[in-house]
Design a protein around this motif. Structure first.
Motif, mmCIF file in Angstrom:
data_model
loop_
_atom_site.group_PDB
_atom_site.id
_atom_site.type_symbol
_atom_site.label_atom_id
_atom_site.label_comp_id
_atom_site.label_asym_id
_atom_site.label_seq_id
_atom_site.Cartn_x
_atom_site.Cartn_y
_atom_site.Cartn_z
ATOM 1 N N ASP A 87 -27.192 3.322 -55.803
ATOM 2 C CA ASP A 87 -26.397 2.332 -55.078
ATOM 3 C C ASP A 87 -24.936 2.738 -54.946
ATOM 4 O OD1 ASP A 87 -28.075 0.131 -54.228
ATOM 5 O OD2 ASP A 87 -28.444 -0.239 -56.351
ATOM 6 N N ILE A 88 -24.333 2.316 -53.834
ATOM 7 C CA ILE A 88 -22.927 2.611 -53.545
ATOM 8 C C ILE A 88 -22.098 1.405 -53.956
ATOM 9 C CG2 ILE A 88 -21.255 3.146 -51.732
ATOM 10 C CD1 ILE A 88 -23.723 4.316 -50.152
ATOM 11 N N ASP A 89 -21.211 1.597 -54.903
ATOM 12 C CA ASP A 89 -20.356 0.519 -55.412
ATOM 13 C C ASP A 89 -19.036 0.421 -54.675
ATOM 14 O OD1 ASP A 89 -21.983 -0.222 -57.924
ATOM 15 O OD2 ASP A 89 -21.714 1.944 -58.149
ATOM 16 N N ILE A 90 -18.539 1.573 -54.212
ATOM 17 C CA ILE A 90 -17.208 1.652 -53.596
ATOM 18 C C ILE A 90 -17.318 2.465 -52.319
ATOM 19 C CG2 ILE A 90 -14.834 2.487 -53.899
ATOM 20 C CD1 ILE A 90 -15.632 2.459 -57.035
ATOM 21 N N LEU A 91 -16.781 1.941 -51.232
ATOM 22 C CA LEU A 91 -16.708 2.677 -49.973
ATOM 23 C C LEU A 91 -15.244 2.816 -49.582
ATOM 24 C CD1 LEU A 91 -17.752 3.893 -47.297
ATOM 25 C CD2 LEU A 91 -17.917 1.542 -46.419
ATOM 26 N N VAL A 92 -14.814 4.047 -49.339
ATOM 27 C CA VAL A 92 -13.475 4.303 -48.815
ATOM 28 C C VAL A 92 -13.624 4.807 -47.382
ATOM 29 C CG1 VAL A 92 -11.320 5.578 -49.063
ATOM 30 C CG2 VAL A 92 -12.576 4.850 -51.108
ATOM 31 N N ASN A 93 -13.223 3.995 -46.424
ATOM 32 C CA ASN A 93 -13.217 4.377 -45.012
ATOM 33 C C ASN A 93 -11.905 5.085 -44.707
ATOM 34 O OD1 ASN A 93 -15.684 3.365 -43.755
ATOM 35 N ND2 ASN A 93 -14.932 1.313 -44.219
ATOM 36 N N ASN A 94 -11.972 6.403 -44.603
ATOM 37 C CA ASN A 94 -10.749 7.173 -44.419
ATOM 38 C C ASN A 94 -10.807 8.135 -43.233
ATOM 39 O OD1 ASN A 94 -8.115 8.434 -45.373
ATOM 40 N ND2 ASN A 94 -9.493 10.191 -45.554
ATOM 41 N N ALA A 95 -12.011 8.479 -42.762
ATOM 42 C CA ALA A 95 -12.122 9.424 -41.644
ATOM 43 C C ALA A 95 -11.329 8.902 -40.454
ATOM 44 C CB ALA A 95 -13.584 9.619 -41.266
ATOM 45 N N GLY A 96 -10.540 9.776 -39.840
ATOM 46 C CA GLY A 96 -9.710 9.304 -38.747
ATOM 47 C C GLY A 96 -9.228 10.422 -37.848
ATOM 48 N N ALA A 97 -8.729 10.024 -36.676
ATOM 49 C CA ALA A 97 -8.189 10.969 -35.703
ATOM 50 C C ALA A 97 -6.943 10.373 -35.078
ATOM 51 C CB ALA A 97 -9.229 11.257 -34.618
ATOM 52 N N THR A 98 -6.114 11.234 -34.519
ATOM 53 C CA THR A 98 -4.937 10.778 -33.773
ATOM 54 C C THR A 98 -4.798 11.612 -32.513
ATOM 55 O OG1 THR A 98 -2.590 10.208 -33.947
ATOM 56 C CG2 THR A 98 -3.284 12.305 -34.944
ATOM 57 N N TRP A 99 -3.923 11.156 -31.620
ATOM 58 C CA TRP A 99 -3.689 11.883 -30.361
ATOM 59 C C TRP A 99 -2.291 11.512 -29.886
ATOM 60 C CZ3 TRP A 99 -7.465 15.031 -28.019
ATOM 61 C CH2 TRP A 99 -7.092 15.601 -26.801
ATOM 62 N N GLY A 100 -1.510 12.516 -29.583
ATOM 63 C CA GLY A 100 -0.152 12.271 -29.120
ATOM 64 C C GLY A 100 -0.022 12.468 -27.615
ATOM 65 N N ALA A 101 0.378 11.420 -26.919
ATOM 66 C CA ALA A 101 0.616 11.500 -25.470
ATOM 67 C C ALA A 101 1.309 10.225 -25.024
ATOM 68 C CB ALA A 101 -0.696 11.672 -24.700
ATOM 69 N N PRO A 102 2.185 10.295 -24.021
ATOM 70 C CA PRO A 102 2.767 9.066 -23.474
ATOM 71 C C PRO A 102 1.664 8.138 -22.979
ATOM 72 C CG PRO A 102 3.892 11.009 -22.611
ATOM 73 C CD PRO A 102 2.680 11.504 -23.330
#
Length: 263
Positions: free
Chosen positions: A91-106
């Motif tokens: 069983d999973i007791d702790i979930l850390v949602n951290n995966a992410g992306a960014t994008w730079g543009a006007p």
């Protein structure tokens, strides 16, 4: 039974934590914090080589750690990730949602496909992984800790030199996702909280820091520095452990005071 000691409240011995985007940077820092407190760690990201190196670092520190390569923007990958974690670690007791992306543009020139990529991983991915973990592990046991990594970019607009409209929008969504999910899943004794980091040196911020300069970015913070490789450990452990069992639907900025100045 009397009140537990602080050491007992923060102890994660016997618990399992799944950390998305955990192969480097802030995700790996939080994985170290959870593992140092006694949790077993499952890391996921898209790149097996990075995961293998990160798990090696955790194991060298005496932490029980494993990895699964998965793209958290893809529903089939998320389902496989959760199923394999349950099979291999229980069983999973702790979930850390951290995966992410960014994008730079006007904003006026921001590619729609880039907007979709950021929103799919940063928002939809958090929802998919939270839903799968809750359905398959946390709800039936009426126990769980979910930690969403947002950002101070979700609290305010940007200075003129930062043009990250999709990222800001996604992190604002994560904050309200945290509030709504915490309110709904409190009935299952699942806490849902968010961490809002400020500026930390990382692959994601490398371009900005090289353009603006680390000294200038640090000078904008009341504490006059950027985040380091320890600064998320304490809040992550608070939200993951019984020390934070009466906290849900909340966010906390870890930014050297930047949001207090511009908020």
């Amino acid at each position: 039974m009397g009140a537990r000691t602080v050491h007992q409240l923060f102890d994660l011995t016997g618990r399992t934590a799944l950390v998305s985007g955990g192969s480097r940077g802030l995700g790996l820092q939080m994985a170290h914090a959870l593992g140092e407190a006694g949790a077993r760690i499952m890391l996921c990201s898209r790149k097996p080589d990075d995961l293998e190196q990160a798990v090696g670092d955790l194991q060298a520190a005496g932490i029980d750690a494993r990895w699964i390569a998965a793209d958290c923007a893809k529903e089939e990958d998320v389902a496989r990730l959760v199923d394999q974690t349950l099979h291999r670690m229980g069983d999973i007791d702790i979930l850390v949602n951290n995966a992410g992306a960014t994008w730079g543009a006007p904003a006026e020139d921001h590619p729609v496909e880039a907007w979709d990529k950021v929103m799919d991983l940063n928002v939809r991915g958090y929802f998919l992984l939270s839903q799968q973990v809750a359905r398959k592990s946390m709800i039936a046991r009426r126990s769980g800790r979910i930690i969403n990594v947002a950002s101070i970019a979700g609290l305010n607009g940007n200075p003129p030199f930062m043009k990250t409209i999709a990222y800001n929008t996604s992190k604002g969504a994560v904050i309200n996702f945290t509030r709504a999910l915490g309110a709904e899943w409190g009935a299952y004794n699942i806490t849902v909280n968010a961490i809002c980091p400020g500026f930390f040196p990382s692959k994601m911020t490398a371009g900005l820091l090289s353009t603006v300069g680390e000294d200038k970015m640090a000078a904008a913070a009341p504490l006059q520095r950027l985040g380091d490789d320890e600064d998320l450990k304490g809040v992550c452990l608070l939200f993951a452990s019984d020390a934070g069992k009466h906290i849900t639907g909340q966010w906390l900025a870890v930014d050297g005071g930047v949001s207090a100045v511009i908020g």
